[in-house]
Scaffold this motif. Sequence first.
Motif, PDB file in Angstrom:
ATOM      1  N   UNK A   1       0.814  -1.219   0.000  1.00 49.89           N
ATOM      2  CA  UNK A   1       0.000   0.000   0.000  1.00 49.89           C
ATOM      3  C   UNK A   1       0.847   1.268   0.000  1.00 49.89           C
ATOM      4  N   UNK A   2       2.156   1.138   0.238  1.00 55.24           N
ATOM      5  CA  UNK A   2       3.044   2.300   0.249  1.00 55.24           C
ATOM      6  C   UNK A   2       3.318   2.844  -1.154  1.00 55.24           C
ATOM      7  N   UNK A   3       3.047   2.051  -2.164  1.00 49.16           N
ATOM      8  CA  UNK A   3       3.318   2.493  -3.538  1.00 49.16           C
ATOM      9  C   UNK A   3       2.525   3.753  -3.845  1.00 49.16           C
ATOM     10  N   UNK A   4       3.228   4.754  -4.378  1.00 49.48           N
ATOM     11  CA  UNK A   4       2.609   6.028  -4.702  1.00 49.48           C
ATOM     12  C   UNK A   4       2.478   6.978  -3.520  1.00 49.48           C
TER      13      UNK A   4
ATOM     14  N   UNK B   1      11.862  -3.626   2.448  1.00 46.42           N
ATOM     15  CA  UNK B   1      11.124  -3.137   1.281  1.00 46.42           C
ATOM     16  C   UNK B   1      11.553  -3.873   0.016  1.00 46.42           C
ATOM     17  N   UNK B   2      12.864  -4.008  -0.171  1.00 47.95           N
ATOM     18  CA  UNK B   2      13.369  -4.702  -1.359  1.00 47.95           C
ATOM     19  C   UNK B   2      12.924  -6.158  -1.380  1.00 47.95           C
ATOM     20  N   UNK B   3      12.925  -6.807  -0.223  1.00 49.69           N
ATOM     21  CA  UNK B   3      12.463  -8.195  -0.123  1.00 49.69           C
ATOM     22  C   UNK B   3      10.996  -8.311  -0.521  1.00 49.69           C
ATOM     23  N   UNK B   4      10.222  -7.271  -0.233  1.00 48.71           N
ATOM     24  CA  UNK B   4       8.794  -7.247  -0.585  1.00 48.71           C
ATOM     25  C   UNK B   4       8.575  -6.812  -2.037  1.00 48.71           C
ATOM     26  N   UNK B   5       9.665  -6.582  -2.762  1.00 49.74           N
ATOM     27  CA  UNK B   5       9.553  -6.199  -4.167  1.00 49.74           C
ATOM     28  C   UNK B   5       9.283  -4.718  -4.388  1.00 49.74           C
TER      29      UNK B   5
ATOM     30  N   UNK C   1      -1.935   5.893  13.548  1.00 52.68           N
ATOM     31  CA  UNK C   1      -0.572   5.572  13.113  1.00 52.68           C
ATOM     32  C   UNK C   1      -0.215   4.191  13.632  1.00 52.68           C
ATOM     33  N   UNK C   2       0.023   3.271  12.710  1.00 49.27           N
ATOM     34  CA  UNK C   2       0.246   1.872  13.083  1.00 49.27           C
ATOM     35  C   UNK C   2       1.513   1.313  12.436  1.00 49.27           C
ATOM     36  N   UNK C   3       2.088   0.318  13.102  1.00 50.29           N
ATOM     37  CA  UNK C   3       3.222  -0.421  12.547  1.00 50.29           C
ATOM     38  C   UNK C   3       2.669  -1.343  11.467  1.00 50.29           C
ATOM     39  N   UNK C   4       3.196  -1.217  10.243  1.00 51.60           N
ATOM     40  CA  UNK C   4       2.765  -2.111   9.163  1.00 51.60           C
ATOM     41  C   UNK C   4       3.848  -3.123   8.810  1.00 51.60           C
ATOM     42  N   UNK C   5       5.054  -2.944   9.403  1.00 48.42           N
ATOM     43  CA  UNK C   5       6.150  -3.879   9.171  1.00 48.42           C
ATOM     44  C   UNK C   5       7.104  -3.771  10.349  1.00 48.42           C
ATOM     45  N   UNK C   6       7.631  -4.912  10.778  1.00 51.68           N
ATOM     46  CA  UNK C   6       8.629  -4.936  11.851  1.00 51.68           C
ATOM     47  C   UNK C   6       9.731  -5.908  11.479  1.00 51.68           C
TER      48      UNK C   6
END
Length: 132
Positions: free
Chosen positions: A24-27, A48-52, A103-108
């Motif tokens: 969802x971070x795209x754009x 991020x890179x691992x997630x493409x 505001x939430x953690x979306x990746x750790x």
Amino acid sequence: MSGRPWYTSVIVANTTKNIKTLQDLKGKRFAFVSPSSTSGFLIPMNGLETAGIDPTRDFAKIRYSGSHDKATQNLADDVVDAVTNDKASFLRSQKSGKLDANYQVIWESNPIPSPPIVINTKKFAPEVIKQL
């Protein structure tokens, strides 16, 4: 601090911007702490890179806030939609009221040894490096 010999890196997003996952971070507008920050750049960049996700291609804007506190402030001030940070800094910003439940953690990340140690192998003998 957690009292543990490790800490984690997180990506925190403003969920009112329809961000719940890394995809969802795209754009979106994004802030790293600084290129030399372990939890504010190196580790999340790998995630991020691992997630493409290629930030230079996939984000609308990239900012380097300069510090963990400034990254939080950029998020609170709606300068960006998501930021990298260390989890302890994020939790402090929630406790202080700077960031609310939107505001939430979306990746750790996985645990990062605390503190990270970098050794210049050209300046130190192998024996010293092994001892460290």
